[in-house]
Write a protein that holds these residues in place. Sequence first.
Motif, PDB file in Angstrom:
ATOM      1  N   LEU A 264       0.835  -1.198   0.000  1.00  9.28           N
ATOM      2  CA  LEU A 264       0.000   0.000   0.000  1.00  9.28           C
ATOM      3  C   LEU A 264       0.869   1.247   0.000  1.00  9.28           C
ATOM      4  N   GLU A 265       1.928   1.236   0.798  1.00  8.97           N
ATOM      5  CA  GLU A 265       2.801   2.399   0.902  1.00  8.97           C
ATOM      6  C   GLU A 265       3.537   2.656  -0.416  1.00  8.97           C
ATOM      7  N   SER A 266       3.990   1.592  -1.052  1.00  8.14           N
ATOM      8  CA  SER A 266       4.749   1.767  -2.293  1.00  8.14           C
ATOM      9  C   SER A 266       3.861   2.120  -3.477  1.00  8.14           C
ATOM     10  N   HIS A 267       2.575   1.892  -3.370  1.00  5.98           N
ATOM     11  CA  HIS A 267       1.658   2.102  -4.488  1.00  5.98           C
ATOM     12  C   HIS A 267       0.953   3.456  -4.435  1.00  5.98           C
ATOM     13  N   LYS A 268       1.126   4.207  -3.348  1.00 10.15           N
ATOM     14  CA  LYS A 268       0.371   5.447  -3.173  1.00 10.15           C
ATOM     15  C   LYS A 268       0.609   6.461  -4.288  1.00 10.15           C
ATOM     16  N   ASP A 269       1.794   6.449  -4.862  1.00  8.58           N
ATOM     17  CA  ASP A 269       2.116   7.431  -5.901  1.00  8.58           C
ATOM     18  C   ASP A 269       1.796   6.930  -7.302  1.00  8.58           C
ATOM     19  N   CYS A 270       1.245   5.721  -7.409  1.00 11.76           N
ATOM     20  CA  CYS A 270       0.875   5.165  -8.713  1.00 11.76           C
ATOM     21  C   CYS A 270      -0.370   5.879  -9.243  1.00 11.76           C
ATOM     22  N   GLY A 271      -0.426   6.139 -10.524  1.00  8.05           N
ATOM     23  CA  GLY A 271      -1.587   6.821 -11.110  1.00  8.05           C
ATOM     24  C   GLY A 271      -2.863   6.014 -11.047  1.00  8.05           C
ATOM     25  N   GLY A 272      -2.735   4.697 -10.831  1.00  7.50           N
ATOM     26  CA  GLY A 272      -3.937   3.858 -10.757  1.00  7.50           C
ATOM     27  C   GLY A 272      -4.360   3.534  -9.336  1.00  7.50           C
ATOM     28  N   HIS A 273      -3.737   4.181  -8.360  1.00  2.09           N
ATOM     29  CA  HIS A 273      -4.035   3.893  -6.948  1.00  2.09           C
ATOM     30  C   HIS A 273      -5.510   4.168  -6.654  1.00  2.09           C
ATOM     31  N   THR A 274      -6.229   3.143  -6.232  1.00  6.18           N
ATOM     32  CA  THR A 274      -7.689   3.233  -6.055  1.00  6.18           C
ATOM     33  C   THR A 274      -8.120   2.490  -4.806  1.00  6.18           C
ATOM     34  N   ALA A 275      -9.069   3.084  -4.104  1.00  4.31           N
ATOM     35  CA  ALA A 275      -9.663   2.439  -2.927  1.00  4.31           C
ATOM     36  C   ALA A 275     -11.083   1.994  -3.257  1.00  4.31           C
ATOM     37  N   TYR A 276     -11.391   0.765  -2.892  1.00  2.00           N
ATOM     38  CA  TYR A 276     -12.766   0.274  -3.036  1.00  2.00           C
ATOM     39  C   TYR A 276     -13.387   0.192  -1.650  1.00  2.00           C
ATOM     40  N   LEU A 277     -14.536   0.849  -1.459  1.00  2.00           N
ATOM     41  CA  LEU A 277     -15.183   0.912  -0.150  1.00  2.00           C
ATOM     42  C   LEU A 277     -16.455   0.075  -0.124  1.00  2.00           C
ATOM     43  N   SER A 278     -16.628  -0.636   0.947  1.00  2.00           N
ATOM     44  CA  SER A 278     -17.872  -1.375   1.207  1.00  2.00           C
ATOM     45  C   SER A 278     -18.177  -1.246   2.698  1.00  2.00           C
ATOM     46  N   ALA A 279     -19.394  -1.564   3.077  1.00  2.00           N
ATOM     47  CA  ALA A 279     -19.780  -1.418   4.488  1.00  2.00           C
ATOM     48  C   ALA A 279     -20.762  -2.514   4.873  1.00  2.00           C
ATOM     49  N   HIS A 280     -20.769  -2.841   6.143  1.00  2.00           N
ATOM     50  CA  HIS A 280     -21.739  -3.804   6.667  1.00  2.00           C
ATOM     51  C   HIS A 280     -22.010  -3.482   8.132  1.00  2.00           C
ATOM     52  N   MET A 281     -23.162  -3.905   8.596  1.00  2.00           N
ATOM     53  CA  MET A 281     -23.499  -3.730  10.000  1.00  2.00           C
ATOM     54  C   MET A 281     -22.776  -4.778  10.839  1.00  2.00           C
ATOM     55  N   PRO A 282     -22.394  -4.438  12.072  1.00  2.00           N
ATOM     56  CA  PRO A 282     -21.713  -5.420  12.925  1.00  2.00           C
ATOM     57  C   PRO A 282     -22.625  -6.601  13.211  1.00  2.00           C
ATOM     58  N   HIS A 283     -22.024  -7.769  13.339  1.00  2.00           N
ATOM     59  CA  HIS A 283     -22.830  -8.972  13.569  1.00  2.00           C
ATOM     60  C   HIS A 283     -23.358  -9.034  14.999  1.00  2.00           C
ATOM     61  N   ARG A 284     -22.547  -8.618  15.970  1.00  2.00           N
ATOM     62  CA  ARG A 284     -22.982  -8.707  17.360  1.00  2.00           C
ATOM     63  C   ARG A 284     -24.069  -7.674  17.615  1.00  2.00           C
ATOM     64  N   GLN A 285     -25.206  -8.139  18.116  1.00  2.00           N
ATOM     65  CA  GLN A 285     -26.347  -7.250  18.290  1.00  2.00           C
ATOM     66  C   GLN A 285     -26.230  -6.354  19.518  1.00  2.00           C
ATOM     67  N   ASP A 286     -25.303  -6.674  20.424  1.00  2.00           N
ATOM     68  CA  ASP A 286     -25.125  -5.805  21.583  1.00  2.00           C
ATOM     69  C   ASP A 286     -24.128  -4.689  21.266  1.00  2.00           C
ATOM     70  N   ALA A 287     -23.545  -4.734  20.050  1.00  2.00           N
ATOM     71  CA  ALA A 287     -22.634  -3.669  19.633  1.00  2.00           C
ATOM     72  C   ALA A 287     -23.447  -2.487  19.122  1.00  2.00           C
ATOM     73  N   GLU A 288     -22.803  -1.344  19.087  1.00  2.00           N
ATOM     74  CA  GLU A 288     -23.479  -0.155  18.595  1.00  2.00           C
ATOM     75  C   GLU A 288     -23.813  -0.347  17.114  1.00  2.00           C
ATOM     76  N   ARG A 289     -25.024   0.066  16.730  1.00  2.00           N
ATOM     77  CA  ARG A 289     -25.455  -0.140  15.353  1.00  2.00           C
ATOM     78  C   ARG A 289     -24.841   0.918  14.445  1.00  2.00           C
ATOM     79  N   VAL A 290     -23.556   0.805  14.244  1.00  2.00           N
ATOM     80  CA  VAL A 290     -22.827   1.714  13.371  1.00  2.00           C
ATOM     81  C   VAL A 290     -22.150   0.868  12.297  1.00  2.00           C
ATOM     82  N   PRO A 291     -22.307   1.209  11.023  1.00  2.00           N
ATOM     83  CA  PRO A 291     -21.715   0.395   9.968  1.00  2.00           C
ATOM     84  C   PRO A 291     -20.188   0.343  10.061  1.00  2.00           C
ATOM     85  N   VAL A 292     -19.646  -0.804   9.714  1.00  2.00           N
ATOM     86  CA  VAL A 292     -18.204  -0.982   9.634  1.00  2.00           C
ATOM     87  C   VAL A 292     -17.794  -0.817   8.172  1.00  2.00           C
TER      88      VAL A 292
END
Length: 393
Positions: A264-292
Amino acid sequence: MPTKTEPAVPDQAAAGVPPMTLEWLDPGTLLADRNERTDLRLNSEFVDSIREHGVLIPLSAERTPEGQVRIRHGHRRAFAAIQAGQPLVPVLVSPAGDDSAAADIDRILSQHAENHHREGLTAAEETSVATGLLDLGLTVEQVVQGTSMKAEAVTAARRIRGSKLASRAAARHTYLTLDQAAALAEFDGQPDAVKALVAAAEDGQGQFAHVLQDARDRSAERAAIAAERAKLEAGGTAVVTGQQPPYDNRLDNLVTPGGKRITLESHKDCGGHTAYLSAHMPHRQDAERVPVVTTQWYCADPKAHGHKVAYNMGGNSKPKLTGKAAEAAAEERRRVIAGNKAWRTAETVRRSWLREFLARKTLPGGGRRFILEAIARMDYAAQSGLTSGHSTP
């Protein structure tokens, strides 16, 4: 010899009752412009009854300063009489009233009391009642006291009135409850979510609760992704959401032409450097309902930027799938992800239902017998509950 006397006629004025006259009037000439019930729901049985027997209970009305007669109570009877072809209906006519706010409050409250305990008002009509009274200066507490609506229902009516989408849906789909229509207001600008919720409501509150929780979870995930995306883009990183980039483009799979692993560190200056983001709710129901939010790193075009694909890094071999096999694997992965999300959403709804159920003061029908039979059989659920206990967060 005793003489026969006529019964005394009550003095309306002395009793403080405004004088009324019983008149037989053409229902088509009556004014019906002040009614909180917008959908009269005239079923054929009701109209047939009016056609056969006429209007048995007189309408209540008041004479306007212009001499016309405006219906106060009995709009359904009047419109049914018109459909049934009845030329005249009995009407108790009182003198012209005033147009003050106090008179309007009294009219709305009396119409609510008359209709609520008969056919029941739709969500749109309940909204009209609650917001109409609030507009006339009543507090939420006064509306609750005057209509017997719950405070939560009055609050829901406010939310509906504040959303054009929810207001239209409540007027169009009369099976929606106040709470259901108010929930639609959360999804202004999300027509697919609204469409799914309206369809679910027709199948009952249970199905609606599941679809609503799913819509809320997906909205929260999108908001979390948007917040993380803004941070990354502010730092100059390209971000992709939605369709996941090809597996070959992951940094984990890429090496330099000389075979050196790309980090990741060596690729930061590459012109194709791209982040793919996804999210999900935590599985444990006693955890705060905030997406991960999960970030995966890719190169948009490895070949153009001089990278090579290597599948044996770390000693693990991953055969490359092509054609229909690759499509099938991708579809299976999507199915698993969707299933996991649906499971977590359903678990939230079921736990919420269980909390409400356990808070009941009385058992449902057959509940005592079910519990006694379970203890007598000492099945797995009973054994587990008695020996290990169960905590519902």
